[in-house]
Enzyme design. Sequence first.
Site, PDB file in Angstrom:
ATOM      1  N   ARG A 126       0.820  -1.223   0.000  1.00  0.00           N
ATOM      2  CA  ARG A 126       0.000   0.000   0.000  1.00  0.00           C
ATOM      3  C   ARG A 126       0.858   1.279   0.000  1.00  0.00           C
ATOM      4  O   ARG A 126       1.975   1.287   0.512  1.00  0.00           O
ATOM      5  CB  ARG A 126      -0.972  -0.051   1.190  1.00  0.00           C
ATOM      6  CG  ARG A 126      -1.939  -1.213   0.989  1.00  0.00           C
ATOM      7  CD  ARG A 126      -2.898  -1.364   2.122  1.00  0.00           C
ATOM      8  NE  ARG A 126      -3.777  -0.217   2.257  1.00  0.00           N
ATOM      9  CZ  ARG A 126      -4.606  -0.057   3.278  1.00  0.00           C
ATOM     10  NH1 ARG A 126      -4.650  -0.972   4.245  1.00  0.00           N
ATOM     11  NH2 ARG A 126      -5.376   0.993   3.327  1.00  0.00           N
ATOM     12  N   SER A 169      -7.906  11.600   2.474  1.00  0.00           N
ATOM     13  CA  SER A 169      -7.442  10.536   3.369  1.00  0.00           C
ATOM     14  C   SER A 169      -7.405  11.037   4.806  1.00  0.00           C
ATOM     15  O   SER A 169      -6.605  11.904   5.170  1.00  0.00           O
ATOM     16  CB  SER A 169      -6.045  10.061   2.959  1.00  0.00           C
ATOM     17  OG  SER A 169      -5.486   9.272   4.004  1.00  0.00           O
ATOM     18  N   GLN A 171      -6.365   9.271   7.170  1.00  0.00           N
ATOM     19  CA  GLN A 171      -5.121   8.769   7.767  1.00  0.00           C
ATOM     20  C   GLN A 171      -3.983   9.766   7.556  1.00  0.00           C
ATOM     21  O   GLN A 171      -3.190  10.021   8.464  1.00  0.00           O
ATOM     22  CB  GLN A 171      -4.768   7.400   7.176  1.00  0.00           C
ATOM     23  CG  GLN A 171      -5.787   6.332   7.553  1.00  0.00           C
ATOM     24  CD  GLN A 171      -5.553   5.006   6.856  1.00  0.00           C
ATOM     25  OE1 GLN A 171      -4.526   4.799   6.207  1.00  0.00           O
ATOM     26  NE2 GLN A 171      -6.507   4.100   6.986  1.00  0.00           N
ATOM     27  N   ASP A 319     -15.286   2.881   2.700  1.00  0.00           N
ATOM     28  CA  ASP A 319     -15.265   1.508   3.225  1.00  0.00           C
ATOM     29  C   ASP A 319     -16.591   0.779   3.020  1.00  0.00           C
ATOM     30  O   ASP A 319     -16.658  -0.446   3.172  1.00  0.00           O
ATOM     31  CB  ASP A 319     -14.910   1.522   4.719  1.00  0.00           C
ATOM     32  CG  ASP A 319     -13.462   1.948   4.956  1.00  0.00           C
ATOM     33  OD1 ASP A 319     -12.666   1.928   3.994  1.00  0.00           O
ATOM     34  OD2 ASP A 319     -13.133   2.302   6.102  1.00  0.00           O
ATOM     35  N   ARG A 350     -10.016  -3.221  -4.510  1.00  0.00           N
ATOM     36  CA  ARG A 350     -11.423  -3.537  -4.239  1.00  0.00           C
ATOM     37  C   ARG A 350     -12.321  -3.360  -5.458  1.00  0.00           C
ATOM     38  O   ARG A 350     -13.390  -3.963  -5.509  1.00  0.00           O
ATOM     39  CB  ARG A 350     -11.923  -2.696  -3.047  1.00  0.00           C
ATOM     40  CG  ARG A 350     -11.323  -3.168  -1.732  1.00  0.00           C
ATOM     41  CD  ARG A 350     -11.797  -2.390  -0.517  1.00  0.00           C
ATOM     42  NE  ARG A 350     -11.265  -3.013   0.696  1.00  0.00           N
ATOM     43  CZ  ARG A 350     -11.219  -2.417   1.891  1.00  0.00           C
ATOM     44  NH1 ARG A 350     -11.679  -1.187   2.040  1.00  0.00           N
ATOM     45  NH2 ARG A 350     -10.729  -3.065   2.938  1.00  0.00           N
TER      46      ARG A 350
HETATM   47  O1  S3P Z   1      -8.810   7.166   9.232  1.00  0.00           O
HETATM   48  C1  S3P Z   1      -9.307   6.030   9.250  1.00  0.00           C
HETATM   49  O2  S3P Z   1      -9.589   5.441  10.317  1.00  0.00           O
HETATM   50  C2  S3P Z   1      -9.585   5.356   7.964  1.00  0.00           C
HETATM   51  C3  S3P Z   1      -9.542   6.094   6.806  1.00  0.00           C
HETATM   52  C4  S3P Z   1      -9.790   5.507   5.477  1.00  0.00           C
HETATM   53  O3  S3P Z   1      -8.549   5.327   4.850  1.00  0.00           O
HETATM   54  P1  S3P Z   1      -7.782   6.511   4.056  1.00  0.00           P
HETATM   55  O4  S3P Z   1      -7.332   7.538   5.014  1.00  0.00           O
HETATM   56  O5  S3P Z   1      -6.613   5.822   3.384  1.00  0.00           O
HETATM   57  O6  S3P Z   1      -8.780   7.047   3.087  1.00  0.00           O
HETATM   58  C5  S3P Z   1     -10.503   4.181   5.589  1.00  0.00           C
HETATM   59  O7  S3P Z   1     -10.519   3.526   4.345  1.00  0.00           O
HETATM   60  C6  S3P Z   1      -9.910   3.276   6.639  1.00  0.00           C
HETATM   61  O8  S3P Z   1     -10.653   2.099   6.748  1.00  0.00           O
HETATM   62  C7  S3P Z   1      -9.916   3.929   7.986  1.00  0.00           C
HETATM   63  C1  PEP Z   2      -8.937   0.319   4.442  1.00  0.00           C
HETATM   64  C2  PEP Z   2      -9.197  -0.139   5.663  1.00  0.00           C
HETATM   65  O1  PEP Z   2      -8.372  -0.050   6.760  1.00  0.00           O
HETATM   66  P1  PEP Z   2      -6.828   0.350   6.843  1.00  0.00           P
HETATM   67  O2  PEP Z   2      -6.554   1.414   5.821  1.00  0.00           O
HETATM   68  O3  PEP Z   2      -6.638   0.809   8.235  1.00  0.00           O
HETATM   69  O4  PEP Z   2      -6.041  -0.909   6.569  1.00  0.00           O
HETATM   70  C3  PEP Z   2     -10.511  -0.776   5.939  1.00  0.00           C
HETATM   71  O5  PEP Z   2     -10.751  -1.101   7.100  1.00  0.00           O
HETATM   72  O6  PEP Z   2     -11.330  -0.963   5.020  1.00  0.00           O
END
Ligand code: S3P
Ligand code: PEP
Length: 433
Positions: A126, A169, A171, A319, A350
């Site tokens: 990733r 994102s 994250q 998700d 996906r």
């Molecule tokens: O911040 C989070 O908890 C998440 C953000 C999303 O990812 P991205 O930040 O890569 O979009 C999501 O797909 C993941 O399951 C959880």
């Molecule tokens: C993308 C997901 O989680 P992560 O990015 O934390 O692996 C998910 O839970 O669908």
Amino acid sequence: MHQTLTERVISPARNIDGSLRLPGDKSISHRYALLGGLAEGTSRFSNFSTGADPSSSLACVEALGATVVNDGKGNVEVTGVGGTFHAPAGALDCGNSGSTMRMLAGFLAAQSGEFTLIGDESLTRRPMERVRKPLQQMGAEIDLTDGHAPMTIRGRKLHAMDYTTPVPSAQVKSAVLFAGLQAEGVTTVREAVRTRDHSELALRAFGAELTRTVDSVSITGGQKLTAIEAKVPGDMSSAAFFLCAAALFPGSNLIFDDLGLNPTRASLLDVLTALGAHIGVINLEDKASELIGTVQINAPANGLTGTTVSGGLAAQLIDELPVLAAIAPYTQNGIRIRDARELRVKESDRIALVAQNLRAMGAEVEEFEDGLDVPGGQQLHGAEIDAGGDHRIAMAFSVAALRAEGETLIRGAESAAISFPEFFDLLDGVAQR
Ligand SMILES: O=C(O)C1=C[C@@H](OP(=O)(O)O)[C@@H](O)[C@H](O)C1
Ligand SMILES: C=C(OP(=O)(O)O)C(=O)O
């Protein structure tokens, strides 16, 4: 049909009926683990996610000096290090969890020492450049191999910055905010689409101040975090499988208690309503700034209509898109998904895997670089499904299988435990056969 430990046979259901109280939200659990690990004092969480991913976050903060007591039933205590992580004995294993690796990187960028973050085969594929770039701009030194983990972070004294996220994102936004919390000056993150805001809410709950506008969030560095007590709301992304299942069966009635209803996470309720489902929300409460409530869903008598999910909605529903696509053949007019190219860099591709598995069940589907067109009015048949090690694919096709003709074999069903170990048991409880 014969099944093994890694396989599940799903037979068709007549109806979906019952009430559920779901394990804690995975996204919130990650943040509580990581912030609790850095904070001063002992945080106590109930209904913490039982998924393997949040356990990876707990294991990482434990390796960094926090003390974790987990009863395995959702009660978790984290005694934080009070601002300075200890040198871990070895590499920090983030398992299958993108959230752990990216958000932890934000914390470690400002901590002195060298840290190596590793993950499983899926996580190693990733993209990680998206966190390396802003954290490096703030002053950390980060090495990747061709944009991927293993990630080696040499933490530095960071300076604040003003950053616009190039892809939607949460994250990446969170990684920059967690670095900004420890940087000198005011760090601002701007985003074109408001992604889930659990980090912002959790930072405030742990005592940090931040300011927000419609499309930005700013944090002043040098603030200390203090331990909290919190109950984690039920996971909307886990509820999604049951909401979609219930939406397929006229006469269904499903109730969720204590479900997380954070507006940045609850768009699925709007989409299902647009498709014709009847959804009621009562008992709304604000817990540690996260909204929770009771949700009831009944399917429309004449079946679901059809819709398009694109733009910002696709980002907010990222998700939930696999399960929406998996039920799309049973709608009248189909579901069109666009602006969702991020789906290609999740635990699996996906888009490709949804298309492949829908075809295995006899559906017609068109794949696009950034989405899918799934026509409605199609009856699926049971098939062998390859979950590709991806929890959301395993669960999405278990839902599609409930309305199929004949039995479906889900290969790689054990991957559901990444976010939702209770999934198959709870499904058995509400699927009437
Ligand atoms: O911040 C989070 O908890 C998440 C953000 C999303 O990812 P991205 O930040 O890569 O979009 C999501 O797909 C993941 O399951 C959880
Ligand atoms: C993308 C997901 O989680 P992560 O990015 O934390 O692996 C998910 O839970 O669908």
